[in-house]
Design an enzyme around this catalytic site. Structure first.
Site, PDB file in Angstrom:
ATOM      1  N   HIS A 118       0.817  -1.230   0.000  1.00  0.00           N
ATOM      2  CA  HIS A 118       0.000   0.000   0.000  1.00  0.00           C
ATOM      3  C   HIS A 118       0.843   1.270   0.000  1.00  0.00           C
ATOM      4  O   HIS A 118       0.373   2.322   0.408  1.00  0.00           O
ATOM      5  CB  HIS A 118      -0.958  -0.015   1.211  1.00  0.00           C
ATOM      6  CG  HIS A 118      -1.985  -1.095   1.112  1.00  0.00           C
ATOM      7  ND1 HIS A 118      -2.723  -1.537   2.180  1.00  0.00           N
ATOM      8  CD2 HIS A 118      -2.379  -1.857   0.052  1.00  0.00           C
ATOM      9  CE1 HIS A 118      -3.548  -2.500   1.781  1.00  0.00           C
ATOM     10  NE2 HIS A 118      -3.353  -2.722   0.506  1.00  0.00           N
ATOM     11  N   CYS A 155       6.057  20.203 -12.474  1.00  0.00           N
ATOM     12  CA  CYS A 155       4.918  20.722 -13.263  1.00  0.00           C
ATOM     13  C   CYS A 155       3.987  21.612 -12.449  1.00  0.00           C
ATOM     14  O   CYS A 155       2.938  22.048 -12.924  1.00  0.00           O
ATOM     15  CB  CYS A 155       4.114  19.549 -13.836  1.00  0.00           C
ATOM     16  SG  CYS A 155       3.104  18.714 -12.589  1.00  0.00           S
ATOM     17  N   ASN A 218      -3.181 -12.321  16.420  1.00  0.00           N
ATOM     18  CA  ASN A 218      -4.119 -11.201  16.471  1.00  0.00           C
ATOM     19  C   ASN A 218      -4.914 -11.317  17.778  1.00  0.00           C
ATOM     20  O   ASN A 218      -5.324 -12.423  18.134  1.00  0.00           O
ATOM     21  CB  ASN A 218      -5.072 -11.278  15.267  1.00  0.00           C
ATOM     22  CG  ASN A 218      -5.818  -9.973  15.035  1.00  0.00           C
ATOM     23  OD1 ASN A 218      -6.256  -9.331  15.982  1.00  0.00           O
ATOM     24  ND2 ASN A 218      -5.929  -9.562  13.790  1.00  0.00           N
TER      25      ASN A 218
HETATM   26  N1  APR Z   1      -0.904  -7.222  17.779  1.00  0.00           N
HETATM   27  C1  APR Z   1      -1.493  -7.896  16.750  1.00  0.00           C
HETATM   28  N2  APR Z   1      -2.635  -7.489  16.140  1.00  0.00           N
HETATM   29  C2  APR Z   1      -3.207  -6.359  16.619  1.00  0.00           C
HETATM   30  C3  APR Z   1      -2.665  -5.613  17.695  1.00  0.00           C
HETATM   31  C4  APR Z   1      -1.466  -6.092  18.280  1.00  0.00           C
HETATM   32  N3  APR Z   1      -0.884  -5.454  19.317  1.00  0.00           N
HETATM   33  N4  APR Z   1      -3.487  -4.539  17.928  1.00  0.00           N
HETATM   34  C5  APR Z   1      -4.494  -4.618  17.012  1.00  0.00           C
HETATM   35  N5  APR Z   1      -4.328  -5.707  16.236  1.00  0.00           N
HETATM   36  C6  APR Z   1      -5.160  -6.170  15.123  1.00  0.00           C
HETATM   37  C7  APR Z   1      -6.632  -5.803  15.224  1.00  0.00           C
HETATM   38  O1  APR Z   1      -7.321  -6.771  15.974  1.00  0.00           O
HETATM   39  C8  APR Z   1      -7.026  -5.830  13.740  1.00  0.00           C
HETATM   40  O2  APR Z   1      -7.445  -7.127  13.362  1.00  0.00           O
HETATM   41  O3  APR Z   1      -4.688  -5.518  13.962  1.00  0.00           O
HETATM   42  C9  APR Z   1      -5.730  -5.481  13.011  1.00  0.00           C
HETATM   43  C10 APR Z   1      -5.744  -4.102  12.387  1.00  0.00           C
HETATM   44  O4  APR Z   1      -6.741  -4.094  11.407  1.00  0.00           O
HETATM   45  P1  APR Z   1      -6.976  -2.786  10.529  1.00  0.00           P
HETATM   46  O5  APR Z   1      -7.021  -1.585  11.406  1.00  0.00           O
HETATM   47  O6  APR Z   1      -8.117  -3.108   9.612  1.00  0.00           O
HETATM   48  O7  APR Z   1      -5.638  -2.633   9.695  1.00  0.00           O
HETATM   49  P2  APR Z   1      -5.211  -3.465   8.430  1.00  0.00           P
HETATM   50  O8  APR Z   1      -5.757  -4.847   8.452  1.00  0.00           O
HETATM   51  O9  APR Z   1      -3.743  -3.321   8.293  1.00  0.00           O
HETATM   52  O10 APR Z   1      -5.911  -2.634   7.250  1.00  0.00           O
HETATM   53  C11 APR Z   1      -5.545  -2.997   5.939  1.00  0.00           C
HETATM   54  O11 APR Z   1      -6.825  -1.124   5.176  1.00  0.00           O
HETATM   55  O12 APR Z   1      -7.358   1.052   5.515  1.00  0.00           O
HETATM   56  C12 APR Z   1      -6.640   0.198   4.692  1.00  0.00           C
HETATM   57  O13 APR Z   1      -4.689   0.633   3.472  1.00  0.00           O
HETATM   58  C13 APR Z   1      -5.184   0.509   4.763  1.00  0.00           C
HETATM   59  O14 APR Z   1      -3.317  -0.988   4.922  1.00  0.00           O
HETATM   60  C14 APR Z   1      -4.591  -0.705   5.450  1.00  0.00           C
HETATM   61  C15 APR Z   1      -5.581  -1.775   5.090  1.00  0.00           C
END
Ligand code: APR
Length: 251
Positions: A118, A155, A218
């Site tokens: 990303h 540009c 997770n």
């Molecule tokens: N350790 C492991 N997992 C964790 C922790 C932790 N300390 N804290 C939170 N999480 C988990 C949450 O439970 C959740 O499932 O991390 C995950 C974060 O999910 P999102 O906020 O949806 O982030 P992500 O999955 O990376 O989003 C993917 O979405 O918005 C777009 O481009 C953006 O790259 C991003 C993509």
């Protein structure tokens, strides 16, 4: 309790793929995406800001959000999840690290060749001609404010964040390398992603279809729970060091 089978798979793996999301940076103090947005942006959903339409509708609001996030990352430190992943790469013959994150905490922890699906907060470019913008403020504004984006020195077009926005294609080379790695690895680990954003969320299914064992780390359940052979419920910064310790401490 971490299963002996999991530890054995980690020790024997010749090619491990790790897919990370915002959760791997959570213990560095970087908010995850599905956390509520704060301050200036609290009435917005990330998908309203992380898109070209949102940027063009209010460039200062969106540029200010990314600069605030870049400031957060600059003032954050890699956490034990990042550093353990970097250490694993020294113990496993081949480790492919794929991230959805736009921060550079994996690199700052010592990981090389990170596949950023990303994009990155540190590589803005001109929205018109695509020229990279090289003059990012060394210390971005830390407060939650609107900031007019700079203009392209080639540009004079508006400079936009170097991240992949909703509705945009992933960088082709990183995407192809990521798919290939998931199809040829012997073990896959998913760390800190909700699996809600495609096509990145497709990667674990490519491995699963080839019976590659999957480990998920997770604190909450995700759609990957049903395909993961091992679901380790907890924080990446706590679980990964334990995994490393049990698999490689006596070597
Ligand atoms: N350790 C492991 N997992 C964790 C922790 C932790 N300390 N804290 C939170 N999480 C988990 C949450 O439970 C959740 O499932 O991390 C995950 C974060 O999910 P999102 O906020 O949806 O982030 P992500 O999955 O990376 O989003 C993917 O979405 O918005 C777009 O481009 C953006 O790259 C991003 C993509």
């Amino acid at each position: 309790m971490i299963s002996a089978k999991l530890i054995d798979l980690l020790k024997q793996a010749k090619h491990l793929v790790i897919l990370t999301g915002a959760g791997v940076s959570a213990e560095s103090g970087i908010p995850t995406f599905r956390d509520a947005l704060t301050g200036l942006w609290e009435n917005y959903d990330a998908s309203q800001l992380a898109c070209e339409e949102g940027f063009l509708a209010d460039p200062a609001l969106v540029w200010g959000w990314y600069e605030w996030r870049r400031h957060r990352v600059l003032n954050a430190q890699p956490n034990p999840a990042h550093t353990t992943i970097a250490k694993l790469a020294k113990r496993i013959p081949k480790l492919t690290l794929i991230t959805q994150n736009v921060d550079d905490l994996h690199e700052r922890a010592g990981s090389g060749d990170v596949l950023h699906l990303h994009g990155s907060l540190n590589h803005p470019r001109c929205i018109k001609c695509g020229a990279p913008y090289q003059h990012l403020e060394a210390t971005p504004v830390g407060c939650e404010s609107r900031i007019d984006p700079p203009n392209c020195s080639v540009c004079n077009g508006l400079v936009r964040p170097g991240v992949v926005w909703f509705g945009e294609r992933l960088p082709a080379e990183q995407w192809d390398l990521s798919k290939e790695a998931c199809k040829t690895c012997e073990l896959m680990m998913i760390v800190g992603t909700s699996g809600m954003v495609w096509p990145a969320a497709e990667l674990p299914y490519l491995a699963e279809r080839l019976d590659v064992p999957i480990i998920q780390i997770n604190p909450t359940d995700t759609s990957f729970n049903i395909i993961a052979k091992f679901n380790l419920c907890g924080k990446a910064g706590e679980i990964l060091p334990k995994l490393y310790e049990e698999a490689f401490s006596d070597l």
